[in-house]
Design an enzyme around this catalytic site. Structure first.
Site, PDB file in Angstrom:
ATOM      1  N   HIS A   1      -8.671   2.046  -3.168  1.00 28.62           N
ATOM      2  CA  HIS A   1      -9.941   2.658  -2.347  1.00 28.62           C
ATOM      3  C   HIS A   1     -10.220   3.559  -3.184  1.00 28.62           C
ATOM      4  O   HIS A   1      -9.682   4.281  -3.031  1.00 28.62           O
ATOM      5  CB  HIS A   1      -9.461   2.549  -0.754  1.00 28.62           C
ATOM      6  CG  HIS A   1      -9.487   1.439   0.021  1.00 28.62           C
ATOM      7  ND1 HIS A   1      -8.303   1.421   0.637  1.00 28.62           N
ATOM      8  CD2 HIS A   1      -9.693   0.553   0.553  1.00 28.62           C
ATOM      9  CE1 HIS A   1      -7.846   0.450   1.544  1.00 28.62           C
ATOM     10  NE2 HIS A   1      -9.371  -0.340   1.530  1.00 28.62           N
TER      11      HIS A   1
ATOM     12  N   GLU B   1       1.146  -1.260  -0.114  1.00 29.20           N
ATOM     13  CA  GLU B   1      -0.105  -0.368   0.093  1.00 29.20           C
ATOM     14  C   GLU B   1       0.774   1.515  -0.118  1.00 29.20           C
ATOM     15  O   GLU B   1       1.247   1.223   0.543  1.00 29.20           O
ATOM     16  CB  GLU B   1      -0.911  -0.077   0.816  1.00 29.20           C
ATOM     17  CG  GLU B   1      -2.278   1.225   1.576  1.00 29.20           C
ATOM     18  CD  GLU B   1      -2.995   0.849   2.813  1.00 29.20           C
ATOM     19  OE1 GLU B   1      -3.743   0.847   2.477  1.00 29.20           O
ATOM     20  OE2 GLU B   1      -2.333   1.364   3.308  1.00 29.20           O
TER      21      GLU B   1
ATOM     22  N   ASP C   1     -12.506  -7.237   3.369  1.00 30.27           N
ATOM     23  CA  ASP C   1     -12.131  -6.163   3.812  1.00 30.27           C
ATOM     24  C   ASP C   1     -11.007  -6.776   5.217  1.00 30.27           C
ATOM     25  O   ASP C   1     -11.189  -8.031   5.018  1.00 30.27           O
ATOM     26  CB  ASP C   1     -13.223  -4.964   4.290  1.00 30.27           C
ATOM     27  CG  ASP C   1     -12.010  -3.454   4.214  1.00 30.27           C
ATOM     28  OD1 ASP C   1     -11.053  -3.931   3.870  1.00 30.27           O
ATOM     29  OD2 ASP C   1     -12.797  -2.715   3.867  1.00 30.27           O
TER      30      ASP C   1
ATOM     31  N   GLU D   1     -15.383   5.921  -1.382  1.00 26.93           N
ATOM     32  CA  GLU D   1     -15.924   4.791  -0.120  1.00 26.93           C
ATOM     33  C   GLU D   1     -17.136   5.645   0.752  1.00 26.93           C
ATOM     34  O   GLU D   1     -18.120   4.514   1.177  1.00 26.93           O
ATOM     35  CB  GLU D   1     -14.938   4.241   1.552  1.00 26.93           C
ATOM     36  CG  GLU D   1     -15.018   3.542   1.965  1.00 26.93           C
ATOM     37  CD  GLU D   1     -14.563   3.153   3.063  1.00 26.93           C
ATOM     38  OE1 GLU D   1     -12.968   3.215   2.891  1.00 26.93           O
ATOM     39  OE2 GLU D   1     -14.911   1.917   3.761  1.00 26.93           O
TER      40      GLU D   1
HETATM   41  O1  MCF Z   1     -10.843  -0.986   3.487  1.00 26.95           O
HETATM   42  C1  MCF Z   1     -11.380  -0.589   4.856  1.00 26.95           C
HETATM   43  C2  MCF Z   1     -11.523   0.994   4.980  1.00 26.95           C
HETATM   44  N1  MCF Z   1     -11.784   2.208   3.899  1.00 26.95           N
HETATM   45  C3  MCF Z   1      -9.620   2.364   4.497  1.00 26.95           C
HETATM   46  N2  MCF Z   1      -8.569   1.860   4.717  1.00 26.95           N
HETATM   47  C4  MCF Z   1      -8.588   0.548   5.661  1.00 26.95           C
HETATM   48  C5  MCF Z   1     -10.122  -0.460   5.131  1.00 26.95           C
HETATM   49  N3  MCF Z   1      -9.254  -1.168   6.385  1.00 26.95           N
HETATM   50  C6  MCF Z   1      -8.188  -1.081   7.068  1.00 26.95           C
HETATM   51  N4  MCF Z   1      -7.785   0.210   6.219  1.00 26.95           N
HETATM   52  C7  MCF Z   1      -6.478   0.895   6.371  1.00 26.95           C
HETATM   53  C8  MCF Z   1      -5.757   1.139   5.519  1.00 26.95           C
HETATM   54  O2  MCF Z   1      -5.061   0.617   4.352  1.00 26.95           O
HETATM   55  O3  MCF Z   1      -6.580   1.792   7.432  1.00 26.95           O
HETATM   56  C9  MCF Z   1      -5.489   3.064   7.079  1.00 26.95           C
HETATM   57  C10 MCF Z   1      -4.649   2.206   5.881  1.00 26.95           C
HETATM   58  O4  MCF Z   1      -3.455   1.485   6.199  1.00 26.95           O
HETATM   59  C11 MCF Z   1      -6.218   4.255   6.965  1.00 26.95           C
HETATM   60  S1  MCF Z   1      -5.570   5.311   6.443  1.00 26.95           S
HETATM   61  C12 MCF Z   1      -5.871   6.512   8.094  1.00 26.95           C
HETATM   62 FE    FE Z   2      -9.911  -2.261   2.978  1.00 26.42          FE
END
Ligand code: MCF
Ligand code: FE
Length: 403
Positions: free
Chosen positions: A208, A142, A307, A211
């Site tokens: 992403h 990522e 997810d 969302e």
């Molecule tokens: O898909 C879900 C919700 N949307 C975005 N990010 C995440 C999700 N689950 C975990 N994440 C992680 C993402 O990879 O949360 C962090 C990232 O590292 C959020 S960014 C502050």
């Molecule tokens: Fe995710």
């Protein structure tokens, strides 16, 4: 050589009865048990229990293993409180998630029949587990970082992780890949560099996208709930990109976009026209209160994915399909069950560029055996009974090996 026999075999066009499959690490032949036994007299014969259905192993295209420690730390219900709670607890959660915990989740996925998963890796912590896991893993490194000042450093760290995953490719079931976190969190300059790396090395790419309503408002107007978030944590007041600029960055490379719940028809049509696809995470969307993706109208291929445990309660692909059945309550139930199974087998394989997801000669011998509770009374209902009744699969094979 091994030969497996089940009462039914799943194909994207329907279930076929009384056939067997001969395989090594790949599928060699599909035919009746008698014919295959005669042709391969030394083969090891694997008989499944009565009322079993042989599926290609299921593919969970989107999971965040590093967040597996979350049980009650993250706030569910709506997106912004969830995101705030991620910032607050991320270090603790990721810190307390050790290899044993992540391996436990890989095993739970395996018992639900998942033989391939797409691991979205924020820090690279799960690489060792993914190397040892029984499954095939598309390892999505990522990229995140919206601040131009730190962008080069974050990009450097990201490239180190990409290289580390590339070096595992030969000795494990890992496919290196790239994940762009989101339009609000990735600076367009490093975004384009990462897309170019994906193109150059032909790596699977995901992001992403759209969302939440908060994301949409921020990207469109620089307003809404993300405004306070960026002010508080990053001392900025303007988004680094907008919806169009972000989408155009992927124009020439098919990408798997996660969520897209808040995308409008014009944007969905654009994604379809450019050959992209969607990872649909019904429980995550419900738990974060972001809305429902209208899968009944989609003109582009989609997968159903769990997810992470950061926005879910299990990584079971059957729990996820059952949630999809309930969430999409207007879609005829048999038709929906059929399309969900396709979304986690052949469609998922095509999207990630994998040579599995179908029971066909030449495909990788990844299988999940589902045993129905009794003989199906009507053949057209097998998909639904499989989805509704399966907690765990009764047998699972990856690359011809039984686990
Ligand atoms: O898909 C879900 C919700 N949307 C975005 N990010 C995440 C999700 N689950 C975990 N994440 C992680 C993402 O990879 O949360 C962090 C990232 O590292 C959020 S960014 C502050
Ligand atoms: Fe995710």
């Amino acid at each position: 050589m091994k030969i497996i026999y089940a009462d039914f075999i799943y194909t994207p066009k329907g279930f076929i009865a009384n056939q067997a499959v001969a395989f090594t690490d790949t599928i060699q032949e599909v035919g009746t048990l008698e014919v295959l036994e005669t042709k391969y007299p030394d083969a090891n014969i694997i008989k499944t229990e009565p009322n079993s259905v042989l599926f290609p192993g299921f593919i969970n295209t989107h999971v965040h293993l590093e967040f597996s420690a979350n049980k009650t730390s993250l706030k569910y219900g709506s997106f912004m409180p969830w995101l705030d709670s991620v910032i607050e607890h991320r270090e603790d959660l990721v810190g307390s998630c050790d290899n044993a915990m992540m391996m436990g989740e890989c095993e739970a996925m395996l018992r639900s029949g998942i033989t391939t998963f797409g691991a979205i890796s924020s820090f690279g912590n799960e690489l060792e587990v993914c190397e040892k896991a029984p499954q095939r893993v598309v390892f999505f490194n990522e990229l995140i970082g919206s601040n131009a000042q730190y962008a080069d450093m974050l990009y450097g760290d990201f490239m180190e992780r990409v290289k580390a995953s590339m070096s595992c490719e030969k000795s494990s079931y890992i496919t290196p890949a790239i994940a762009i976190h989101s339009p609000y969190s990735v600076h367009p300059i490093i975004l384009q560099k990462a897309v170019n790396v994906a193109k150059e090395h032909k790596l699977p790419l995901c992001a992403h996208f759209l969302e939440s309503q908060a994301e949409r408002e921020w990207l469109e107007h620089g307003e809404g709930e993300l405004k306070g978030f960026f002010k508080k944590y990053f001392n900025t007041e303007t988004p680094v990109t907008n919806i169009q600029e972000f989408m155009y960055a992927f124009d020439t490379y098919p990408t798997h976009f996660t969520h897209c719940v808040q995308a409008n028809q014009v944007e969905l049509d654009y994604l379809a026209q450019k050959g992209h696809s969607i990872a649909h995470c019904p429980r995550s969307n419900r738990y974060l209160g972001v809305g429902r993706l209208p899968i009944e109208n989609l003109k582009l291929p989609f997968t159903v994915a769990t997810d992470g445990l950061s926005s879910n309660d299990s990584l079971s692909i059957f729990d996820e399909m059952r949630a999809a059945i309930l969430l999409h309550n207007d879609i005829p139930i048999q038709e929906l069950a059929t399309s969900l199974l396709k979304s986690v087998t052949s469609d998922a394989a095509d999207i990630l560029g994998l040579n599995n997801g179908r029971i066909e000669i030449g495909k990788l011998a990844d299988f999940a055996v589902v045993t129905l509770r009794e003989a199906p009374k009507r053949e057209e209902e097998i998909a639904l009974w499989a989805v509704l009744h399966t907690k765990e699969v009764s047998k699972v094979f990856v690359g011809g090996e039984h686990f």
